[in-house]
Design an enzyme around this catalytic site. Structure first.
Site, PDB file in Angstrom:
ATOM      1  N   CYS A  25      35.450  62.158 106.642  1.00  0.00           N
ATOM      2  CA  CYS A  25      36.325  62.514 107.765  1.00  0.00           C
ATOM      3  C   CYS A  25      37.376  61.426 107.941  1.00  0.00           C
ATOM      4  O   CYS A  25      37.354  60.393 107.265  1.00  0.00           O
ATOM      5  CB  CYS A  25      35.531  62.704 109.061  1.00  0.00           C
ATOM      6  N   CYS A  28      36.322  57.803 108.433  1.00  0.00           N
ATOM      7  CA  CYS A  28      35.964  57.040 107.227  1.00  0.00           C
ATOM      8  C   CYS A  28      37.198  56.343 106.668  1.00  0.00           C
ATOM      9  O   CYS A  28      37.164  55.160 106.321  1.00  0.00           O
ATOM     10  CB  CYS A  28      35.376  57.972 106.169  1.00  0.00           C
ATOM     11  N   ASP A 439      67.267  71.900 104.781  1.00  0.00           N
ATOM     12  CA  ASP A 439      68.089  71.903 103.580  1.00  0.00           C
ATOM     13  C   ASP A 439      69.098  73.046 103.714  1.00  0.00           C
ATOM     14  O   ASP A 439      68.868  73.990 104.462  1.00  0.00           O
ATOM     15  CB  ASP A 439      67.195  72.113 102.356  1.00  0.00           C
ATOM     16  N   ASP A 641      63.667  74.279  99.833  1.00  0.00           N
ATOM     17  CA  ASP A 641      63.200  75.240  98.831  1.00  0.00           C
ATOM     18  C   ASP A 641      63.372  74.760  97.405  1.00  0.00           C
ATOM     19  O   ASP A 641      62.973  75.432  96.474  1.00  0.00           O
ATOM     20  CB  ASP A 641      63.948  76.566  98.993  1.00  0.00           C
ATOM     21  N   ASP A 645      64.243  68.765  97.052  1.00  0.00           N
ATOM     22  CA  ASP A 645      63.709  68.541  98.401  1.00  0.00           C
ATOM     23  C   ASP A 645      62.304  67.955  98.381  1.00  0.00           C
ATOM     24  O   ASP A 645      61.784  67.568  99.423  1.00  0.00           O
ATOM     25  CB  ASP A 645      63.671  69.873  99.176  1.00  0.00           C
TER      26      ASP A 645
END
Length: 747
Positions: A25, A28, A439, A641, A645
């Site tokens: 988790c 940790c 973008d 997209d 990017d």
């Protein structure tokens, strides 16, 4: 696995990267991070739970890699020098397969217990249950392997947490399931010789472990996708290069190309390395870098970049950056570092458990002491029953279910809306976003140039249809995307090619020259017109306005006489303006971030309703822009997209990829918007806010139930079986509240 040190040296410090195993988790990861940062000589340690990795900047003269590995081992985990990418992938596949087998085994063992539990509800009295399923020893035989074999990692995790002086979800799971299991075992033993049916709770622990294993499986599947971005980026690179060695052209592996080599790039080939053009001219598709669909014209002294595509014309280039120094390699490094630096959101229940668990254990112990020594002096059985009642009523099943059930319901509803969150942590953190960075190409715009304007001069020598037909005849033979847009746009008007061009010549960077129906046709830039002594007359002002609005104007001349112009542009999506308006209504700041020129970017931003623009930035520049916003206190979501990017998507607090974009952008992002519609951004943030509100409601009721129930149980007014029923009811109420998210409607 090779045990070599993987270090990146700088003038003042080195960087070591480790694969970390044993984390369960966010607590940790935090413990390991704090432990490493306390070491003398470590300047910064970052542990990433999702990537199961650690990145440590340190002074090699003050601390060694072995010291760091030993420190992690002292904390109860294991650190090994990070494997090669292929080794990491193989290890993850093996772990995933083992986890799937454990989940299947847990589910098969739990199913009969659930079947038996259903018979206890009056509304399920019609259900036939095999008599064997009701046998306490049969239930014990099913529950035991789930509790102690399949559930062993929760005990191990709880031990590590308690050993380091903290508490996490493993402690909650171990406490809750153990209370239900051992109380049921106590009742089973107590019922020996009795013929009446007893209420058992074996299914409680088994079901909780099965549900948590299901959630862990979903997390593991999401983790596996994070490496896909790197693999797909590497595939982009050319495998070989045609190198001039001592006057002879030799085809060499890309790894054999060195700085200063002269490389020949033929039309249609990928540029193998970063370099500078020595001879030739061509148009290069740099969309993988800039995201822009319009190729860039290259000639002598122009810079070219590896993995871009040479559209037409041969180029002779001199290699200037090879291997790790290339732009593509820097993009890969940027994605790796950004992903590695991300820490998952600390679960709310983990934070609560640090206080809740010690208090519950303390109350249970105090209850036993008071009952055994004062209230019911010497009555061990009664004192034990009161203590178990406290543990059962305080069983953190509802607390453990509060977050994951809401996340499962919220992410499920999001998927129905075409929004895919790669993990619950991203669904949690999206509600904190205050700045959305968009973008341009393919995100705000359609990503493909289209014909937007036709302005023709009046002439008695030809008709409008004839002139456009000549343009189609000329441009059809060009491979340039702008030519394709012009031809497609004119043909949609019902005007086809006049005749096949008798002569055609592509002039890189300027346009085309052709002869059609005996007419000498020019279509291209102002320079093409000037080189052929064509005057544009009074059209200059109109052309300037077109260009200021972000359109690319192509001039037409017939027999060296100006005949008009056509304009091409990448238009905004029909829904972009409305979607950006919704984002503003949600109180979000919206910024346009693009590699395109400032004039075009400003025009697109104005049309879409965006006030802030950052233009003319390359991939690493986009990631830097995101970091500047974060340094100023903004929580950012980057939406894109394209391959270009990827670094920014990985750097942002939340990366959102348009589903119609490249696989690399989707793999690098935290959220995939399957629709190309930007309204999905607002939907994603809306559902995140609703999910977080639902989680807080669940936590409130789960804790409220414990606050009320524990004192009642400790006072002896709540029998253990009734405490178990109340415990089950609290879990059901949490689940039902979470399921409300599945009926959520868009605003």
């Amino acid at each position: 696995m090779k045990m070599e040190k993987q270090l990146q040296s700088t003038a003042s410090e080195s960087v070591a990267q480790f694969a970390i195993s044993g984390m369960t988790c966010a607590a940790c990861a935090t413990r390991i991070e704090k432990g490493l940062n306390r070491l003398e000589g470590v300047s910064q340690a970052t542990v990433n739970l999702t990537m199961e990795s650690a990145r440590v900047a340190f002074a090699p003269d003050r601390v060694s890699v072995t010291d760091m590995m030993n420190k992690v081992e002292q904390l109860g985990y294991k650190a090994t020098p990070k494997e090669q990418r292929e080794e990491t992938e193989a290890r993850r596949k093996r772990e995933l397969q083992r986890h799937k087998l454990k989940l299947v085994a847990s589910a098969l063992l739990t199913l009969p217990l659930l079947w038996a539990m259903a018979a206890h509800f009056s509304f399920m009295s019609w259900l036939w249950v095999p008599e064997t399923f009701m046998n306490p020893w049969f239930q014990l035989a099913l529950a035991t392997p789930v509790q102690f074999l399949i559930g062993w990692p929760f005990y191990a995790g709880a031990y590590k947490a308690l050993k380091s002086g903290s508490a996490n979800m493993d402690v909650l799971v171990a406490l809750g399931t153990s209370a239900a299991y051992f109380y049921s075992l106590y009742l089973s033993i107590d019922s020996i010789g009795s013929h009446h049916e007893v209420e058992l709770y074996y299914e409680t622990g088994a079901l909780l472990i099965t549900l948590i294993l299901t959630g862990k499986l979903l997390e593991m599947l999401a983790k596996g996708r994070s490496s896909d971005a790197i693999k797909k980026l590497m595939v982009l690179q050319a495998k070989t290069a045609l190198v001039d060695r001592d006057g002879e052209l030799i085809r060499l592996p890309i790894e054999a190309v060195v700085h200063g080599d002269v490389v020949l790039v033929k039309p249609g080939e990928k540029v193998p390395v970063d370099g500078i053009v020595l001879e030739g001219s061509s148009s290069i598709d740099e969309s993988m870098l800039t995201g822009e669909s319009v190729p860039v014209e290259k000639s002598a002294d122009s810079n070219v970049y590896g993995a871009t595509i040479n559209r037409n014309g041969a180029l002779k280039i001199r290699a200037t950056h090879v291997g790790p120094d290339s732009v593509l390699a820097q993009i890969v490094q940027a994605v790796e570092e950004a992903q590695g630096s991300k820490a998952p959101i600390q679960r709310v229940a983990d934070a609560i458990s640090g206080i809740f668990v010690p208090i519950v254990v303390g109350i249970a112990v105090l209850t036993f002491i008071i009952a055994y020594f004062i209230v019911k002096a010497g009555d061990f059985s009664s004192a034990l029953e009161l203590t178990i009642a406290v543990l059962v009523i305080a069983c953190p099943c509802a607390l453990g279910l509060a977050t994951p059930t809401s996340i499962m319901a919220g992410s499920g509803r999001a998927a129905e809306w075409g929004i895919l969150f790669k993990g619950g942590q991203y669904l949690e953190s999206a509600h904190r976003i205050d700045t959305v960075v968009l973008d341009k190409t393919g995100t705000v715009t359609n990503g493909k140039p289209v014909l937007t304007n036709i302005a023709l001069e009046d002439s008695e020598d030809w008709t409008r249809e004839q002139l456009l037909g000549w343009v189609v005849s000329a441009e059809r033979q060009s491979e340039h995307p702008l030519a394709e847009a012009i031809v497609s746009g004119i043909e949609k008007m019902g005007i086809g090619a006049s005749n096949v061009a008798e002569m055609f010549e592509a002039i890189p960077g300027h346009g085309v020259r052709a002869t059609v129906d005996g007419r000498r046709l020019l279509v291209g830039t102002r320079k093409l017109m000037a080189d052929n002594a064509v005057s544009v007359g009074d059209a200059e002002e109109a052309l300037r306005r077109l260009e200021e609005s972000g359109q690319t104007a192509m001039l037409i001349a017939v027999d060296n006489r100006y005949a008009g112009s056509v304009a091409v542009a990448d238009t905004i999506k029909s829904t972009s303006k409305q979607a950006i308006g919704r984002l503003k209504q949600l109180g979000l700041r919206v910024i346009l971030l693009t590699g395109d020129n400032a004039r075009t970017a400003q025009a697109i931003a104005y049309e879409a309703g965006i006030e802030e623009v950052v233009a003319e930035v390359l991939p690493n520049g986009k990631a830097d822009a995101i970091r500047r916003l974060q340094a100023a206190g903004s929580r950012t979501a980057m939406v894109g997209d394209g391959i270009n990017d990827a670094p920014a998507l990985a750097t942002a607090d939340i990366g959102m990829a348009i589903g119609s974009g490249t696989d690399i952008a989707i793999a690098a992002a935290d959220v995939t918007l399957l629709r190309g519609d930007l309204n999905a951004i607002a939907d994603a943030i809306f559902i995140s806010r609703k999910t977080m509100r639902n989680i807080k409601q669940n936590l409130f009721w789960a804790l409220g139930y414990n606050v009320i129930g524990i004192p009642v149980a400790a006072s002896g007014y709540l029998a253990p079986w009734l405490a178990g029923a109340a415990m089950a009811l609290s879990s059901v109420s949490v689940v039902l509240n979470a399921l409300r998210l599945q009926r959520l409607q868009r605003p």
